[in-house]
Motif scaffolding. Structure first.
Motif, mmCIF file in Angstrom:
data_model
loop_
_atom_site.group_PDB
_atom_site.id
_atom_site.type_symbol
_atom_site.label_atom_id
_atom_site.label_comp_id
_atom_site.label_asym_id
_atom_site.label_seq_id
_atom_site.Cartn_x
_atom_site.Cartn_y
_atom_site.Cartn_z
ATOM 1 N N LYS A 46 1.001 -1.340 0.333
ATOM 2 C CA LYS A 46 0.115 -0.124 -0.085
ATOM 3 C C LYS A 46 1.232 0.960 -0.666
ATOM 4 N N MET A 47 0.524 2.366 -0.640
ATOM 5 C CA MET A 47 1.179 3.230 -1.023
ATOM 6 C C MET A 47 1.096 4.283 -0.940
ATOM 7 N N ALA A 48 1.078 5.975 -0.233
ATOM 8 C CA ALA A 48 0.172 6.800 -0.334
ATOM 9 C C ALA A 48 1.185 7.863 -1.321
ATOM 10 N N ILE A 49 0.503 8.799 -1.838
ATOM 11 C CA ILE A 49 0.903 9.641 -2.790
ATOM 12 C C ILE A 49 0.922 10.812 -2.363
ATOM 13 N N SER A 50 1.275 11.894 -1.578
ATOM 14 C CA SER A 50 0.662 12.953 -1.204
ATOM 15 C C SER A 50 0.957 14.306 -1.993
ATOM 16 N N ALA A 51 0.733 15.676 -2.032
ATOM 17 C CA ALA A 51 0.824 16.568 -2.421
ATOM 18 C C ALA A 51 0.984 17.503 -1.268
ATOM 19 N N ILE A 52 2.262 18.166 -1.315
ATOM 20 C CA ILE A 52 2.632 18.820 -0.323
ATOM 21 C C ILE A 52 2.881 20.494 -1.122
ATOM 22 N N TYR A 53 1.967 20.803 -0.524
ATOM 23 C CA TYR A 53 2.061 23.114 -1.171
ATOM 24 C C TYR A 53 2.914 23.571 -0.114
ATOM 25 N N MET A 54 4.359 22.942 0.267
ATOM 26 C CA MET A 54 5.375 23.988 1.167
ATOM 27 C C MET A 54 6.277 23.311 0.222
ATOM 28 N N ASP A 55 7.852 24.212 0.559
ATOM 29 C CA ASP A 55 9.290 23.916 0.100
ATOM 30 C C ASP A 55 9.770 22.595 0.769
ATOM 31 N N LEU A 56 10.622 21.626 0.423
ATOM 32 C CA LEU A 56 10.485 19.987 0.825
ATOM 33 C C LEU A 56 11.739 20.582 2.495
ATOM 34 N N GLU A 57 12.323 21.639 1.682
ATOM 35 C CA GLU A 57 13.357 22.205 3.490
ATOM 36 C C GLU A 57 12.613 22.217 4.646
ATOM 37 N N SER A 58 11.211 23.119 4.317
ATOM 38 C CA SER A 58 10.427 23.056 5.673
ATOM 39 C C SER A 58 9.556 22.068 6.313
ATOM 40 N N PHE A 59 9.825 20.966 5.243
ATOM 41 C CA PHE A 59 8.469 19.907 5.399
ATOM 42 C C PHE A 59 9.241 19.373 6.031
ATOM 43 N N LEU A 60 10.781 18.910 5.877
ATOM 44 C CA LEU A 60 11.631 18.294 6.413
ATOM 45 C C LEU A 60 12.177 18.520 8.032
ATOM 46 N N GLN A 61 11.994 20.360 7.979
ATOM 47 C CA GLN A 61 11.583 20.377 9.573
ATOM 48 C C GLN A 61 11.335 20.491 10.403
ATOM 49 N N ARG A 62 9.233 20.164 10.327
ATOM 50 C CA ARG A 62 9.037 20.364 11.119
ATOM 51 C C ARG A 62 8.925 18.998 12.827
ATOM 52 N N SER A 63 8.243 19.740 13.753
ATOM 53 C CA SER A 63 8.895 19.099 14.233
ATOM 54 C C SER A 63 8.508 17.434 14.966
ATOM 55 N N ASP A 64 9.436 16.690 15.328
ATOM 56 C CA ASP A 64 9.298 15.092 15.404
ATOM 57 C C ASP A 64 8.340 14.738 13.999
ATOM 58 N N LEU A 65 9.004 14.796 12.996
ATOM 59 C CA LEU A 65 8.330 14.525 11.421
ATOM 60 C C LEU A 65 8.530 12.919 10.847
ATOM 61 N N ALA A 66 9.927 12.741 11.384
ATOM 62 C CA ALA A 66 9.974 11.416 11.505
ATOM 63 C C ALA A 66 9.101 10.086 12.247
ATOM 64 N N ALA A 67 8.976 10.862 13.762
ATOM 65 C CA ALA A 67 7.739 10.096 14.429
ATOM 66 C C ALA A 67 6.384 10.043 13.469
ATOM 67 N N ASP A 68 6.175 11.516 13.078
ATOM 68 C CA ASP A 68 4.829 11.368 12.560
ATOM 69 C C ASP A 68 4.323 10.827 11.433
ATOM 70 N N LEU A 69 5.940 11.012 10.768
ATOM 71 C CA LEU A 69 5.876 9.784 9.187
ATOM 72 C C LEU A 69 5.245 8.253 9.157
ATOM 73 N N HIS A 70 5.662 7.805 11.094
ATOM 74 C CA HIS A 70 6.238 6.589 11.360
ATOM 75 C C HIS A 70 4.589 6.021 11.633
ATOM 76 N N ALA A 71 4.024 7.074 12.537
ATOM 77 C CA ALA A 71 2.531 6.863 13.322
ATOM 78 C C ALA A 71 1.694 6.847 11.674
ATOM 79 N N PHE A 72 2.349 7.748 10.863
ATOM 80 C CA PHE A 72 0.823 8.061 9.188
ATOM 81 C C PHE A 72 0.826 6.560 9.193
ATOM 82 N N CYS A 73 2.136 5.975 8.424
ATOM 83 C CA CYS A 73 2.068 4.655 7.912
ATOM 84 C C CYS A 73 1.258 3.905 8.569
#
Length: 252
Positions: A46-73
């Motif tokens: 199962k693969m999710a493809i999401s459109a994000i309307y901001m620059d990648l640098e800002s997205f990767l700098q979000r607080s607790d991103l790694a944990a959020d991505l794990h939790a989302f998946c």
């Protein structure tokens, strides 16, 4: 994300989309990923493809991103998450970037390999350093490749992975997250944003031709069709490229 006055004028045709884009910082990571998302199913993957309307640098700098991505998946049983970011730089040029998140090393390697070596279309990918584990990021040089054009490549990558594991491949199923489901989640979290982004469309449908009869119901009574944020960015990209070409010809 940088929006110029010109972008405001162009986005004015869809006020709800503009409100949603400008309110991005208030969204949680899950809300952002599900705001404009498609899903591919194939042989238990199962693969999710999401459109994000901001620059990648800002997205990767979000607080607790790694944990959020794990939790989302984990919450939605996704094996792979593909985030496609898009924004306009200071020169009003569209910029696309990719982030592939997948805890399964072999699967992530196959997907990244297919995207990196693709020639039809060529993405012109340049790896971007990332400190997040299980995530590979890229700058996408070919900004004309939208999510709709990327989907066949992602399907091909899943087929290659299944072939490598000797698992018979089946026809993939592509679905989108329903607007109602997203809206309910936003309301539960107390977010009052207007849901203005629909599923990805390469070219938004044109409004129906109105009838001349005063007796028959006019199709326009239902209002104009909604434009997706992806479609708006595509049109802005085309306009920017057209203006750049015209300027170059004028100088010559």
């Amino acid at each position: 994300m940088r929006l110029t006055f010109t972008h405001y004028i162009r986005l004015a045709i869809s006020p709800s989309s503009l409100l949603t884009i400008m309110s991005y910082p208030r969204l949680t990571t899950e809300q952002m990923l599900r705001k404009d998302q498609k899903t591919i199913y194939r042989q238990g993957i199962k693969m999710a493809i999401s459109a994000i309307y901001m620059d990648l640098e800002s997205f990767l700098q979000r607080s607790d991103l790694a944990a959020d991505l794990h939790a989302f998946c984990q919450a939605h049983s996704y094996d792979i998450l593909v985030a496609m970011t898009i924004f306009f730089n200071v020169e009003n040029e569209p910029v696309r970037q990719l982030a592939i998140f997948c805890p399964h090393v072999a699967l992530r390697t196959v997907i990244c390999g297919v995207l990196e070596h693709s020639q039809s279309p060529s993405l012109n990918l340049t790896p971007v350093p990332s400190t997040h584990p299980n995530l590979q990021a890229y700058l996408q040089g070919n900004t004309q490749v939208s999510r709709k054009k990327l989907l066949p490549l992602l399907q091909e990558s899943l087929s290659m992975y299944l072939d490598s594991t000797n698992i018979p491949a089946e026809q993939p199923e592509i679905v989108g997250v329903s607007r109602e489901e997203v809206d309910k989640e936003m309301n539960r979290s107390g977010n009052s944003l207007i849901s203005g982004m629909s599923q990805d469309e390469e070219d938004p449908p044109l409004p129906p031709t109105p009838m001349n009869s005063l007796v028959d119901e006019c199709p326009l009574d239902q209002g104009l069709p909604k434009l997706s944020a992806e479609a708006i960015f595509e049109k802005c990209s085309q306009i920017s490229l057209s203006q750049s070409t015209t300027a170059s010809l004028t100088k010559k």
